[in-house]
Motif scaffolding. Structure first.
Motif, PDB file in Angstrom:
ATOM      1  N   ARG A 353      35.841  55.729  40.893  1.00 58.68           N
ATOM      2  CA  ARG A 353      35.254  55.681  39.562  1.00 58.68           C
ATOM      3  C   ARG A 353      34.070  54.723  39.546  1.00 58.68           C
ATOM      4  O   ARG A 353      34.069  53.713  40.251  1.00 58.68           O
ATOM      5  CB  ARG A 353      36.288  55.211  38.537  1.00 58.68           C
ATOM      6  CG  ARG A 353      37.379  56.228  38.244  1.00 58.68           C
ATOM      7  CD  ARG A 353      38.371  55.646  37.232  1.00 58.68           C
ATOM      8  NE  ARG A 353      37.703  55.167  36.025  1.00 58.68           N
ATOM      9  CZ  ARG A 353      37.350  55.932  35.004  1.00 58.68           C
ATOM     10  NH1 ARG A 353      37.612  57.221  35.034  1.00 58.68           N
ATOM     11  NH2 ARG A 353      36.752  55.430  33.950  1.00 58.68           N
ATOM     12  N   LEU A 354      33.062  55.076  38.758  1.00 52.86           N
ATOM     13  CA  LEU A 354      31.933  54.174  38.555  1.00 52.86           C
ATOM     14  C   LEU A 354      32.303  53.194  37.440  1.00 52.86           C
ATOM     15  O   LEU A 354      32.467  53.588  36.296  1.00 52.86           O
ATOM     16  CB  LEU A 354      30.687  54.955  38.161  1.00 52.86           C
ATOM     17  CG  LEU A 354      29.833  55.552  39.282  1.00 52.86           C
ATOM     18  CD1 LEU A 354      28.730  56.405  38.690  1.00 52.86           C
ATOM     19  CD2 LEU A 354      29.235  54.462  40.163  1.00 52.86           C
ATOM     20  N   GLU A 355      32.460  51.953  37.804  1.00 57.05           N
ATOM     21  CA  GLU A 355      32.844  50.933  36.826  1.00 57.05           C
ATOM     22  C   GLU A 355      31.684  49.969  36.596  1.00 57.05           C
ATOM     23  O   GLU A 355      31.029  49.532  37.543  1.00 57.05           O
ATOM     24  CB  GLU A 355      34.061  50.143  37.332  1.00 57.05           C
ATOM     25  CG  GLU A 355      35.277  51.008  37.670  1.00 57.05           C
ATOM     26  CD  GLU A 355      35.972  51.566  36.441  1.00 57.05           C
ATOM     27  OE1 GLU A 355      35.580  51.190  35.317  1.00 57.05           O
ATOM     28  OE2 GLU A 355      36.900  52.375  36.616  1.00 57.05           O
ATOM     29  N   GLN A 356      31.415  49.648  35.330  1.00 55.82           N
ATOM     30  CA  GLN A 356      30.380  48.674  34.961  1.00 55.82           C
ATOM     31  C   GLN A 356      29.068  48.968  35.688  1.00 55.82           C
ATOM     32  O   GLN A 356      28.575  48.187  36.503  1.00 55.82           O
ATOM     33  CB  GLN A 356      30.850  47.242  35.280  1.00 55.82           C
ATOM     34  CG  GLN A 356      32.065  46.834  34.469  1.00 55.82           C
ATOM     35  CD  GLN A 356      32.519  45.415  34.776  1.00 55.82           C
ATOM     36  OE1 GLN A 356      32.192  44.860  35.830  1.00 55.82           O
ATOM     37  NE2 GLN A 356      33.269  44.826  33.874  1.00 55.82           N
ATOM     38  N   VAL A 357      28.515  50.118  35.391  1.00 55.76           N
ATOM     39  CA  VAL A 357      27.301  50.579  36.070  1.00 55.76           C
ATOM     40  C   VAL A 357      26.106  49.731  35.656  1.00 55.76           C
ATOM     41  O   VAL A 357      25.848  49.520  34.472  1.00 55.76           O
ATOM     42  CB  VAL A 357      27.051  52.060  35.731  1.00 55.76           C
ATOM     43  CG1 VAL A 357      25.732  52.526  36.322  1.00 55.76           C
ATOM     44  CG2 VAL A 357      28.204  52.914  36.236  1.00 55.76           C
TER      45      VAL A 357
END
Length: 648
Positions: A353-357
């Motif tokens: 998952r892309l977290e805090q992009v």
């Protein structure tokens, strides 16, 4: 339509020239996989078939007992019991038949639901490349006509075959018990049933597939010419007659195939009926002789005649079973063709998952071609190779064979590859506004398609926050990237529904704020139904600028970390553009933004300008630095941007 010069065999022989893939064990196993969830209901269905068939076999025995026992012996009690039995059997069979039909419908409708869902879900996972190379009408045909045909195979054809097999075995067993010599005589004509069936089965199966192919073509024509864009194009160029003729030709071909199939089937069953009549007459003649010789009772010959009709009926049906089964399997083949098309843009099992992009984007040695041989084409191309016996799984191999001259000795003709992008390298830092400029066909739109992973690079890699796009989940990638494309597409629904498509849980206040940011709220508020106004097919009840502003409001409501704008203000008047540019300026703050720029104001505000030409990044930098170089950007500035700004 005549049948002279060779009869019905001559009429159908020309359809037998092309061979088609045979029904394989793999195909049958895949059909069973879809039927497995209903195996308990299938067991109950089989039990009802056995029960109904068993009861049906009792009726001729009651008639024999009536003639040979009850009437000669003047047995009133037996006569009454036999009469009650003759009434009770159809009543019980009818009740069980209703239950059987219920089970049959649940199985058939369940399979059609599972097939449709599987096919639609598979289509949703396909890349944009697949949809650009497939006709929407043909996809609709697979989801409707083919799936319904497959459902008939489960709920009608297979059930009928099983019923006839059970009936045939039971009837044959009783006939052998009654008189084995007459039974063998009745079976002597069996080869006359079997021999025509193989030939007719293949012909009708091919006609069925051809009918489905033409129907898909007809659906595609309707889809292309009956939507707003297609209808507008037809009217503007005055091509109504051409389209009506094209549709009529396809419809006529479907009609002719239907007539041919019906006639061939009728000839076939007429021959089987004559053969059956001859067999029955021979058995009655010999049986009658045995009755006259007192070797047979009248009741037995009457019962034998009844059973013989029950033997020839299922026998004729089973003789035609391969025909019907092969035709029904065509629908499964076509559904599986679509299901077997490989998913180009797939998500790895280990995707993160892309977290805090933060929004740092990098293109590293990126090459891309729309005509890559590594990926399947559209649905038509897959179907074309499947006719050669391969299907989607063998598409790549088939294409390689077809292009053997160009790839001789296993060497790819790399020089012939048409690259949309070649060795592109650049980076966008968090919060940067990057303008993408260049002449038409330079590869600008292609770059915007690669960032949300609508396509994957043919070579090289693209990263977000140092993570390869192929290593992150598609959902989180979509959640963090907002894009406004050249053509703003709206669903045939309300403005509210189109806006909330970006963020279903948004409040009215958030939706209105997004509309205000895109300078569309005042317009919506003036409409009689406000945000509940239906926008029409593709949003054509609105102007181009209004559709574009709703599309921008939709992206604003999404609130992504990365913005991609492909000519986002191209349809706006000067006043609206100024307001939108101001709104976008606020929206883009703190976000990484890539804009295909045709306005000087956007270019001047950009932190970096990327200059594309023939798929290559030829220049990059700020406005003043690029002007000082005197290269392609200077030429674009003098011929396009500066002139466009002067004309305003």
């Amino acid at each position: 339509m005549g049948f002279h010069g060779g009869g019905w065999w001559a009429y159908i022989s020309h359809d037998e020239k092309q061979e088609r893939p045979a029904i394989t064990r793999e195909l049958l196993w895949r059909v069973w996989e879809f039927a497995q969830p209903y195996r308990l209901k299938i067991i109950f269905l089989l039990l009802t078939i056995l029960f109904i068939t068993g009861l049906s076999l009792v009726s001729p025995l009651l008639v024999r007992s009536l003639i040979d026992d009850a009437i000669p012996n003047e047995d009133y009690r037996l006569l009454t019991l036999l009469a009650v039995g003759m009434v009770a059997i159809p009543i019980v069979n009818g009740g069980i038949g209703v239950f059987q039909r219920s089970l049959n419908s649940q199985i058939g409708e369940g399979v059609i639901y599972d097939l449709r869902r599987a096919l639609y879900e598979h289509m949703q996972r396909m890349s944009l490349r697949f949809f650009t190379q497939s006709r929407t009408g043909e996809l609709m045909s697979r989801l409707n006509n083919d799936v319904i045909g497959a459902q008939r195979a489960i709920s009608d054809t297979i059930v009928t075959i099983i019923s006839n097999i059970v009936s045939l075995v039971g009837t044959l067993a009783i006939l052998l018990t009654l008189e084995w010599r007459l039974t063998l005589l009745g079976l002597a004509i069996l080869p006359l049933f079997v021999l025509p069936a193989r030939r007719v089965g293949r012909i009708l199966r091919d006609l069925r597939r051809k009918s489905l192919e033409i129907s898909a073509e007809m659906n595609a024509t309707m889809n292309e010419t009956l939507n707003v864009s297609g209808a507008l194009l037809v009217k503007l160029f005055g091509r109504q007659e051409r389209e009506m003729t094209r549709f009529a030709d396809d419809a006529a071909e479907v009609r002719d195939i239907g007539v041919r199939s019906a006639v061939i089937g009728r000839w076939f069953f007429m021959m089987l009926s004559i053969i059956g009549a001859v067999g029955t007459a021979v058995v009655y003649w010999v049986g009658g002789y045995l009755v006259l010789e007192d070797a047979f009772t009248i009741g037995t010959i009457v019962a034998f005649g009844s059973y013989l009709s029950q033997l020839y009926g299922p026998l004729m049906a089973l003789t035609n079973a391969p025909v019907e089964f092969a035709q029904s399997m065509v629908s499964f083949e076509r559904v599986f063709e679509a299901l077997d098309i490989p998913v180009e843009i797939d998500e790895k099992p280990t995707a993160k998952r892309l977290e805090q992009v933060n929004g740092r984007i990098q293109f590293q040695n990126v090459f891309f071609s729309y005509s890559s041989e590594d990926h399947a084409g559209g649905l038509q191309e897959v179907a074309r190779f499947s006719w050669r016996g391969g299907g989607a799984a063998h598409l790549k191999r088939g294409k390689a064979k077809e292009n053997g001259e160009a790839i001789e000795n296993g060497k790819a003709a790399a020089s012939e590859q048409r690259w949309a992008l070649q060795n592109v390298n650049f980076s966008i830092e968090p919060g940067e506004l990057v303008a993408l400029v260049g002449p038409s066909g330079a590869g600008k739109t292609t770059i915007t398609y690669l960032i949300p992973r609508l396509y994957d690079p043919t070579d090289g890699r693209i990263t977000v926050d140092n993570q390869d796009l192929r290593d992150v989940t598609l959902k989180t990638l979509a959640d963090n990237i907002g894009m406004v494309t050249q053509e703003s597409y709206l669903f045939y629904d309300t403005i509210r529904a189109n806006l909330l498509y970006a963020r279903p849980d948004a409040t009215d206040e958030q939706m209105i704020a997004a509309a205000k940011a895109a300078n569309i709220h005042d317009f919506i508020a003036q409409l009689p139904d406000g945000y509940d106004t239906v926008v029409g097919e593709r949003g054509y009840r609105l102007s181009g600028g209004e559709r574009q502003r709703i599309a921008i409001a939709r992206v604003v409501l999404k609130d992504p970390r990365i913005l991609v704008l492909d000519e986002a203000t191209s349809h706006l008047d000067s006043l609206s553009e100024a307001l939108i540019q101001e709104a976008l300026g606020k929206v883009m703050q703190g976000r990484s933004s890539l804009v295909i720029a045709h306005r000087l104001s956007t270019i001047l505000a950009a932190d970096k300008i990327l200059v594309m030409e023939k798929g290559q990044l030829v220049e990059q930098g700020k406005h003043d630095d690029l002007l000082a170089r005197g290269g392609l950007y200077t030429n674009l500035y003098e011929t396009q941007f500066k002139q466009a700004e002067t004309l305003k």
